[in-house]
Design a protein around this motif. Structure first.
Motif, PDB file in Angstrom:
ATOM      1  N   GLU A   1      32.937  31.375  40.843  1.00  0.00           N
ATOM      2  CA  GLU A   1      33.414  32.324  41.849  1.00  0.00           C
ATOM      3  C   GLU A   1      32.750  33.694  41.680  1.00  0.00           C
ATOM      4  O   GLU A   1      32.453  34.126  40.574  1.00  0.00           O
ATOM      5  N   THR A   2      32.506  34.363  42.809  1.00  0.00           N
ATOM      6  CA  THR A   2      31.925  35.708  42.778  1.00  0.00           C
ATOM      7  C   THR A   2      32.908  36.694  43.388  1.00  0.00           C
ATOM      8  O   THR A   2      33.888  36.303  44.019  1.00  0.00           O
ATOM      9  N   LEU A   3      32.630  37.985  43.219  1.00  0.00           N
ATOM     10  CA  LEU A   3      33.509  39.025  43.772  1.00  0.00           C
ATOM     11  C   LEU A   3      33.738  38.816  45.261  1.00  0.00           C
ATOM     12  O   LEU A   3      34.858  38.894  45.756  1.00  0.00           O
ATOM     13  N   ALA A   4      32.646  38.541  45.982  1.00  0.00           N
ATOM     14  CA  ALA A   4      32.767  38.414  47.433  1.00  0.00           C
ATOM     15  C   ALA A   4      33.596  37.201  47.817  1.00  0.00           C
ATOM     16  O   ALA A   4      34.334  37.231  48.803  1.00  0.00           O
ATOM     17  N   ILE A   5      33.503  36.124  47.031  1.00  0.00           N
ATOM     18  CA  ILE A   5      34.292  34.929  47.342  1.00  0.00           C
ATOM     19  C   ILE A   5      35.777  35.210  47.108  1.00  0.00           C
ATOM     20  O   ILE A   5      36.624  34.852  47.930  1.00  0.00           O
ATOM     21  N   THR A   6      36.103  35.875  46.004  1.00  0.00           N
ATOM     22  CA  THR A   6      37.500  36.222  45.741  1.00  0.00           C
ATOM     23  C   THR A   6      38.040  37.101  46.869  1.00  0.00           C
ATOM     24  O   THR A   6      39.151  36.901  47.356  1.00  0.00           O
TER      25      THR A   6
ATOM     26  N   PRO B   1      50.418  31.089  54.051  1.00  0.00           N
ATOM     27  CA  PRO B   1      49.100  30.801  53.448  1.00  0.00           C
ATOM     28  C   PRO B   1      48.973  31.265  51.996  1.00  0.00           C
ATOM     29  O   PRO B   1      48.362  30.576  51.189  1.00  0.00           O
ATOM     30  N   ALA B   2      49.564  32.415  51.652  1.00  0.00           N
ATOM     31  CA  ALA B   2      49.401  32.920  50.288  1.00  0.00           C
ATOM     32  C   ALA B   2      50.051  31.972  49.282  1.00  0.00           C
ATOM     33  O   ALA B   2      49.511  31.747  48.195  1.00  0.00           O
ATOM     34  N   ILE B   3      51.185  31.368  49.650  1.00  0.00           N
ATOM     35  CA  ILE B   3      51.873  30.448  48.738  1.00  0.00           C
ATOM     36  C   ILE B   3      51.145  29.106  48.719  1.00  0.00           C
ATOM     37  O   ILE B   3      50.866  28.546  47.654  1.00  0.00           O
ATOM     38  N   GLY B   4      50.841  28.603  49.935  1.00  0.00           N
ATOM     39  CA  GLY B   4      50.168  27.312  50.029  1.00  0.00           C
ATOM     40  C   GLY B   4      48.865  27.302  49.253  1.00  0.00           C
ATOM     41  O   GLY B   4      48.566  26.362  48.515  1.00  0.00           O
ATOM     42  N   SER B   5      48.067  28.382  49.394  1.00  0.00           N
ATOM     43  CA  SER B   5      46.783  28.453  48.687  1.00  0.00           C
ATOM     44  C   SER B   5      46.997  28.503  47.186  1.00  0.00           C
ATOM     45  O   SER B   5      46.204  27.934  46.429  1.00  0.00           O
ATOM     46  N   THR B   6      48.049  29.177  46.751  1.00  0.00           N
ATOM     47  CA  THR B   6      48.314  29.252  45.313  1.00  0.00           C
ATOM     48  C   THR B   6      48.681  27.873  44.775  1.00  0.00           C
ATOM     49  O   THR B   6      48.237  27.479  43.693  1.00  0.00           O
TER      50      THR B   6
ATOM     51  N   ARG C   1      37.182  28.943  59.798  1.00  0.00           N
ATOM     52  CA  ARG C   1      36.937  29.681  61.039  1.00  0.00           C
ATOM     53  C   ARG C   1      38.236  30.134  61.677  1.00  0.00           C
ATOM     54  O   ARG C   1      38.322  31.235  62.222  1.00  0.00           O
ATOM     55  N   LEU C   2      39.259  29.267  61.604  1.00  0.00           N
ATOM     56  CA  LEU C   2      40.520  29.630  62.246  1.00  0.00           C
ATOM     57  C   LEU C   2      41.186  30.805  61.526  1.00  0.00           C
ATOM     58  O   LEU C   2      41.755  31.684  62.179  1.00  0.00           O
ATOM     59  N   SER C   3      41.090  30.823  60.179  1.00  0.00           N
ATOM     60  CA  SER C   3      41.724  31.949  59.490  1.00  0.00           C
ATOM     61  C   SER C   3      40.991  33.250  59.808  1.00  0.00           C
ATOM     62  O   SER C   3      41.608  34.305  59.922  1.00  0.00           O
ATOM     63  N   THR C   4      39.675  33.166  60.000  1.00  0.00           N
ATOM     64  CA  THR C   4      38.931  34.363  60.392  1.00  0.00           C
ATOM     65  C   THR C   4      39.342  34.816  61.790  1.00  0.00           C
ATOM     66  O   THR C   4      39.556  36.007  62.037  1.00  0.00           O
TER      67      THR C   4
ATOM     68  N   VAL D   1      41.839  33.750  53.683  1.00  0.00           N
ATOM     69  CA  VAL D   1      42.550  32.494  53.489  1.00  0.00           C
ATOM     70  C   VAL D   1      44.023  32.770  53.207  1.00  0.00           C
ATOM     71  O   VAL D   1      44.901  32.137  53.764  1.00  0.00           O
ATOM     72  N   ARG D   2      44.289  33.769  52.337  1.00  0.00           N
ATOM     73  CA  ARG D   2      45.680  34.035  51.972  1.00  0.00           C
ATOM     74  C   ARG D   2      46.302  35.167  52.783  1.00  0.00           C
ATOM     75  O   ARG D   2      47.466  35.510  52.567  1.00  0.00           O
ATOM     76  N   ASN D   3      45.530  35.770  53.677  1.00  0.00           N
ATOM     77  CA  ASN D   3      46.036  36.882  54.497  1.00  0.00           C
ATOM     78  C   ASN D   3      46.593  38.028  53.654  1.00  0.00           C
ATOM     79  O   ASN D   3      47.602  38.638  54.009  1.00  0.00           O
ATOM     80  N   GLN D   4      45.999  38.304  52.509  1.00  0.00           N
ATOM     81  CA  GLN D   4      46.416  39.437  51.676  1.00  0.00           C
ATOM     82  C   GLN D   4      45.388  40.544  51.866  1.00  0.00           C
ATOM     83  O   GLN D   4      44.588  40.832  50.964  1.00  0.00           O
ATOM     84  N   ILE D   5      45.379  41.131  53.060  1.00  0.00           N
ATOM     85  CA  ILE D   5      44.320  42.069  53.398  1.00  0.00           C
ATOM     86  C   ILE D   5      44.356  43.313  52.515  1.00  0.00           C
ATOM     87  O   ILE D   5      43.323  43.853  52.128  1.00  0.00           O
ATOM     88  N   GLY D   6      45.572  43.764  52.158  1.00  0.00           N
ATOM     89  CA  GLY D   6      45.679  44.942  51.301  1.00  0.00           C
ATOM     90  C   GLY D   6      44.976  44.725  49.970  1.00  0.00           C
ATOM     91  O   GLY D   6      44.167  45.540  49.534  1.00  0.00           O
ATOM     92  N   TYR D   7      45.281  43.595  49.355  1.00  0.00           N
ATOM     93  CA  TYR D   7      44.688  43.276  48.053  1.00  0.00           C
ATOM     94  C   TYR D   7      43.179  43.079  48.186  1.00  0.00           C
ATOM     95  O   TYR D   7      42.394  43.574  47.359  1.00  0.00           O
TER      96      TYR D   7
END
Lengths: 426, 294
Positions: free
Chosen positions: B236-241, A391-396, A80-83, B248-254
């Motif tokens: 995993e599904t398309l929507a989950i990815t 977040p992108a690194i941590g999640s990876t 929820r927080l990331s959203t 989660v990763r803040n990669q909005i462009g991707y």
């Protein structure tokens, strides 16, 4: 006679107005809440859930503002927080672990600078580090501790292990002994991923050293061969099949999760932070291992520069959203009053962050004592990597850690995945 | 005339077309979605990364598999049940209701429910198997080769009732006289089914296939709550990815590039399907602005 054109125009205008109203509503502040202050925390189990609610009520009455408190389970909280972060609208007061995740929120201008908060002198300055970005403080700490192995002394004794292991080879030997005795050596919630990343981080800290890890984090590249070696040791451990059955789909905190497996006395140990004993009890609905619960630091790895007094750790704090009313600072200081810190330490089993611990924690429980002692010996600490890095690194790192214990990727692929994520970030 | 559709058109533009265009725009940027507008233009880099992304390719394979299973197993099963429930027998209404009930549950509630049933240590499913004398646990959600089929099973449980109701309605629209006439001519029940039921239910079957495919491409809630796409992308599904990359990763462009890919997949399928499969059903059913004079 009426102009036939009039009606369609009116309809058009009404339609446009309705559309505008809808857009405006969608952009409104926090959307759902009418309260003056929204407060999000992650203690969704009693007693601490009620304690936060009580403190919020007390302050609300004193300040004459309404507070809406939301207790959200940690995984849902992160979601929820990331959203909310993407929506550009954080709650007025919310749980944070600091580090790169908080830094990204700060950079986006979503967090209130509280450097001037007077009551910050009530906490140990060391605990502010994780929440300090470019010399400014963005959160009040509430809990501080370290990650280590929580173990069940009775099960260790059953397997004939007399002393907790201090080196990696002693550790793997103990795992084998436990297996031979028919005990599940390690509880793990791999579905949540982050509990797995503690293993890789600690092995890296031992093989590359704390300084080496910090240098790699600053450079944004894991080039030291020690990082691959860490993955190799982790894969070797996983190949011993030390985890409980079904760990692949187990979470950390659910009924059949990592904490419950420990709480029910099924597994002999788990690698977890200072909150572990409380969650063991909450998730299993039992009293947990009780006096049989012990703590030992992550073992040293032969040949590596890291020592057992270097800890992976961190704690929970509270940051204020940029849109919060000014009174939020008053609320933060209310929470930091010694008396209220004491309530949190007692009901939430937190490790104290107080500048004067004796005022807050006159008689620590044995579990709190174990964390306090470990922290007292600490020669260095590293914040959890999934919070310390963007977040992108941590999640990876979390994702790769899961892949590694499941045998889906190799230690070399682990390092490549993380380095590619670093490269993308720069 | 135009004025009457204006309100709907404005809403459609604002909440469908504008976001789609914005996603298309951001898909050309390296952007974390935080603050301001995207500035770091990277051209087609996001799309190049996408077609090399094993998770994305895996998503396509998994979505394809679930779609095939749905069409080959779930829909025929719903069809068979609908034929059975069309017969007259006592308790028929109760059965119809019972089979439809799972569809009423939200996907999140369904996921929580099955999360308990397939829980790794004390799950209900394992307990039932043990009670029947089977030894050992089944890694329902932890076995990477099995998890997708378990999810398909849950999807079937949840959605067959919906398709069944559609088939039932389609079957009831076939006039009984046709069957009577055919019987008089000596048609067997096999022939009745082959030459009357099946062709006349064609439109219903075609539309359920369409709904099933589009629903699968968008699959998210149920899987996210149940497994988050794990273990290690196995479900995993398309929507989950897309969610994981974007929120989660803040990669909005991707994530935007991925959403555009999803949009194109759905759009292409819808266009081709409408053009070649649904065209007969739609003929004459579309209203035209000149009141059907042309």
């Amino acid at each position: 006679m009426r102009n036939p054109l009039q009606r369609p125009r009116a309809l058009l205008a009404a339609g446009a107005a309705a559309a505008l109203a809808l857009t405006a509503a969608a952009c409104g502040d926090s959307g759902e809440s009418d309260a003056d202050v929204t407060f999000w925390h992650i203690q969704n189990e009693d007693p601490m859930k009620s304690t936060w609610a009580a403190m919020a009520d007390e302050w609300s009455e004193e300040a004459g503002l309404t507070v809406e408190t939301s207790a959200i389970a940690v995984e849902d909280f992160k979601t929820r927080l990331s959203t909310q972060t993407q929506a550009g609208d954080l709650p007025d007061l919310y749980n944070t672990w600091g580090g790169g995740v908080l830094a990204e929120q700060v950079e986006a201008g979503l967090v209130r600078d509280i450097s001037g908060l007077e009551c910050l002198d009530k906490v140990n300055p060391i605990t502010l580090e994780a929440y300090t970005i470019d010399g400014k403080v963005y959160a009040i700490p509430f809990d501080q501790g370290v990650v280590g192995f929580w173990y069940n002394k009775d099960l260790f004794a059953e397997a004939g292990i007399t002393a907790p292991p201090t080196t990696w080879s002693e550790f793997t030997a103990a795992v084998q002994q436990l297996k031979d005795a028919g005990v599940t050596p390690i509880a793990l919630g791999a579905a949540d991923k982050w509990p797995v990343h503690y293993y890789w981080t600690y092995l890296s800290m031992r093989l590359v050293g704390l300084e080496g890890l910090q240098a790699a984090g600053e450079a944004g590249e894991f080039s030291d061969p020690g990082f691959t070696e860490a993955g190799r040791l982790m894969a070797e451990l996983a190949a011993m099949e030390p985890f409980q059955e079904g760990f692949e789909s187990a979470t950390y905190g659910d009924v059949d999760g990592q904490a419950a497996t420990m709480g029910e006395g099924i597994a002999a140990m788990e690698l977890m932070g200072q909150w572990a004993p409380q969650v063991q009890r909450d998730a299993s609905g039992t009293e947990g291992p009780g006096d049989a619960l012990g703590f030992f630091p992550f073992p040293a790895v032969e040949g590596g520069p890291g020592v057992t007094t270097e800890f992976l750790g961190g704690g929970g704090g509270f940051a204020a959203g940029a849109g919060a009313p000014d009174e939020i600072e008053d609320f933060m200081c209310y929470l930091l009053e010694e008396e209220n810190q004491a309530r949190a330490v007692q009901d939430g089993n937190f490790s104290t962050v107080a500048a004067n611990p004796e005022e807050v924690l006159p008689e620590p429980t044995p579990e709190q004592q174990m964390v306090v002692e470990a922290m007292a010996t600490a020669t260095g600490t590293q914040l959890y990597l999934d919070q310390a890095y963007p977040p992108a690194i941590g999640s990876t790192i979390n994702e790769a850690s899961e892949g590694l214990v499941l045998g889906e990727i190799t230690p070399e692929e682990f390092v490549t995945m993380v380095n590619e994520a670093w490269a993308d970030e720069q | 005339m135009a004025a009457f559709i204006a309100p709907a058109l404005i809403l459609f533009l604002l909440f469908v077309i504008v976001p789609v265009l914005f996603a298309a725009y951001t898909s050309f940027f390296d952007w974390n979605g935080l603050g301001g507008i995207p500035t770091d233009f990277v051209g087609l880099e996001n799309f190049q990364a996408l077609i090399a992304d094993e998770v994305f390719l895996g998503d396509l394979w998994r979505i394809g598999l679930i779609t095939m299973l749905s069409v080959a197993v779930q829909l025929p099963m719903a069809f068979g049940l609908a034929m059975l429930l069309h017969q007259r027998f006592p308790g028929r209404t109760a059965f119809r209701l019972l089979f439809f009930v799972p569809y009423i549950l939200t996907e999140a509630v369904t996921a929580v429910l099955f999360g308990l049933i397939f829980s790794p240590r004390r799950g209900f499913a394992d307990a039932v198997l043990a009670g029947l004398g089977f030894d050992g646990r089944v890694g329902w959600l932890s076995d990477r080769g099995l998890v997708l089929f378990v999810i398909f099973g849950i999807l079937t449980w949840k959605f067959f009732g919906f398709h069944m109701i559609l088939y039932l309605a389609g079957r009831q629209n076939i006039p009984e006289e046709l069957y009577e006439a055919a019987r008089v001519d000596g048609a067997t029940s096999k022939q009745l089914f082959r030459h009357i039921t099946l062709p006349l239910m064609g439109p219903t079957i075609r539309i359920t296939v369409f709904l099933s495919v589009i629903g699968t491409v968008q699959l998210f809630d149920l899987v996210y709550v149940l497994t988050k796409g794990g273990p290690y992308h196995a479900s995993e599904t398309l929507a989950i990815t897309m969610y994981d990359q974007g929120f989660v990763r803040n990669q909005i462009g991707y994530a935007s590039a991925l959403s555009i890919a999803m949009f194109l997949i759905s759009l292409l399928f819808a266009l081709i399907y409408q053009r070649y499969v649904l065209s007969r059903d739609l003929q004459g059913s579309l209203t035209s602005t000149d009141g059907g004079r042309s």
